[in-house]
Design a protein around this motif. Sequence first.
Motif, PDB file in Angstrom:
ATOM      1  N   VAL A  70       0.881  -1.314  -0.084  1.00  0.00           N
ATOM      2  CA  VAL A  70       0.163  -0.007  -0.166  1.00  0.00           C
ATOM      3  C   VAL A  70       0.912   1.143   0.020  1.00  0.00           C
ATOM      4  CG1 VAL A  70      -1.917  -0.909   1.259  1.00  0.00           C
ATOM      5  CG2 VAL A  70       0.008  -0.134   2.618  1.00  0.00           C
ATOM      6  N   LYS A  71       0.434   2.217  -0.482  1.00  0.00           N
ATOM      7  CA  LYS A  71       1.155   3.513  -0.254  1.00  0.00           C
ATOM      8  C   LYS A  71       1.026   4.330   1.004  1.00  0.00           C
ATOM      9  CE  LYS A  71       1.822   8.114  -2.893  1.00  0.00           C
ATOM     10  NZ  LYS A  71       0.982   9.116  -2.718  1.00  0.00           N
ATOM     11  N   ILE A  72       2.162   4.568   1.664  1.00  0.00           N
ATOM     12  CA  ILE A  72       2.061   5.059   2.795  1.00  0.00           C
ATOM     13  C   ILE A  72       2.686   6.500   2.679  1.00  0.00           C
ATOM     14  CG2 ILE A  72       3.081   4.878   5.191  1.00  0.00           C
ATOM     15  CD1 ILE A  72       3.185   1.851   4.923  1.00  0.00           C
ATOM     16  N   ASN A  73       1.540   7.452   3.460  1.00  0.00           N
ATOM     17  CA  ASN A  73       1.902   8.909   3.577  1.00  0.00           C
ATOM     18  C   ASN A  73       2.721   9.021   4.888  1.00  0.00           C
ATOM     19  OD1 ASN A  73       2.034  11.680   3.241  1.00  0.00           O
ATOM     20  ND2 ASN A  73       0.244  11.647   4.303  1.00  0.00           N
ATOM     21  N   ILE A  74       3.814   9.868   5.077  1.00  0.00           N
ATOM     22  CA  ILE A  74       4.039  10.074   6.339  1.00  0.00           C
ATOM     23  C   ILE A  74       3.584  11.296   6.816  1.00  0.00           C
ATOM     24  CG2 ILE A  74       6.332  10.645   7.636  1.00  0.00           C
ATOM     25  CD1 ILE A  74       7.962   8.830   5.669  1.00  0.00           C
ATOM     26  N   ILE A  75       3.022  11.293   8.000  1.00  0.00           N
ATOM     27  CA  ILE A  75       2.707  12.520   8.967  1.00  0.00           C
ATOM     28  C   ILE A  75       3.575  12.952   9.997  1.00  0.00           C
ATOM     29  CG2 ILE A  75       0.803  13.703  10.062  1.00  0.00           C
ATOM     30  CD1 ILE A  75      -1.105  11.924   8.657  1.00  0.00           C
ATOM     31  N   ALA A  76       4.328  13.859   9.960  1.00  0.00           N
ATOM     32  CA  ALA A  76       5.513  14.208  10.777  1.00  0.00           C
ATOM     33  C   ALA A  76       5.666  15.503  10.913  1.00  0.00           C
ATOM     34  CB  ALA A  76       6.605  13.478  10.630  1.00  0.00           C
ATOM     35  N   GLN A  77       6.518  16.133  11.865  1.00  0.00           N
ATOM     36  CA  GLN A  77       6.947  17.394  11.996  1.00  0.00           C
ATOM     37  C   GLN A  77       8.019  17.773  10.556  1.00  0.00           C
ATOM     38  OE1 GLN A  77       8.949  18.399  15.549  1.00  0.00           O
ATOM     39  NE2 GLN A  77       7.714  17.026  16.528  1.00  0.00           N
ATOM     40  N   PRO A  78       8.019  18.938  10.050  1.00  0.00           N
ATOM     41  CA  PRO A  78       8.791  19.264   9.083  1.00  0.00           C
ATOM     42  C   PRO A  78      10.132  18.551   9.416  1.00  0.00           C
ATOM     43  CG  PRO A  78       7.615  21.279   9.832  1.00  0.00           C
ATOM     44  CD  PRO A  78       7.343  20.240  10.881  1.00  0.00           C
ATOM     45  N   GLU A  79      10.969  18.600   8.125  1.00  0.00           N
ATOM     46  CA  GLU A  79      12.195  18.010   8.131  1.00  0.00           C
ATOM     47  C   GLU A  79      13.044  19.031   8.948  1.00  0.00           C
ATOM     48  OE1 GLU A  79      14.219  17.481   4.594  1.00  0.00           O
ATOM     49  OE2 GLU A  79      12.790  15.852   3.817  1.00  0.00           O
ATOM     50  N   SER A  80      13.986  18.677   9.920  1.00  0.00           N
ATOM     51  CA  SER A  80      15.072  19.347  10.748  1.00  0.00           C
ATOM     52  C   SER A  80      16.296  18.647  10.857  1.00  0.00           C
ATOM     53  CB  SER A  80      14.119  19.545  12.099  1.00  0.00           C
ATOM     54  OG  SER A  80      14.946  20.102  12.938  1.00  0.00           O
ATOM     55  N   ALA A  81      17.082  19.389  11.488  1.00  0.00           N
ATOM     56  CA  ALA A  81      18.613  19.035  11.823  1.00  0.00           C
ATOM     57  C   ALA A  81      18.438  18.633  13.255  1.00  0.00           C
ATOM     58  CB  ALA A  81      19.610  20.212  11.840  1.00  0.00           C
TER      59      ALA A  81
END
Length: 112
Positions: A70-81
């Motif tokens: 299945v196609k999985i979408n990631i729900i998370a905070q924006p990319e960060s260092a």
Amino acid sequence: YYELVNKRKELGVGDIALIRVEQLYPLPENQVQFLINKYLKQGVKSWHWVQEEPKNMGAGNYIKNKITQVKINIIAQPESASPAAGSSQTHLKRINSIFDEVFALSKQKVQL
């Protein structure tokens, strides 16, 4: 996971399933396949990995590469260092934006 469960209950959302993955490696592929089949039979069309860490951290990309049925979408905070927000207020804003994105998927009326 528990914060999502509590928020789902608080909002009265009944059309979003939350599955907790406790073992990432080795991924219990038979159990994952069982759950995918179960929810596909129920007509689920949208699959999301939700994580507290930024998109470039955490297990989201690993899961997307391992689960290809299945196609999985990631729900998370924006990319960060850094995984840390730096302040509790910023952290709370980021977590609330994750809640907003998750529960906007509900077909039920949800007020955030």
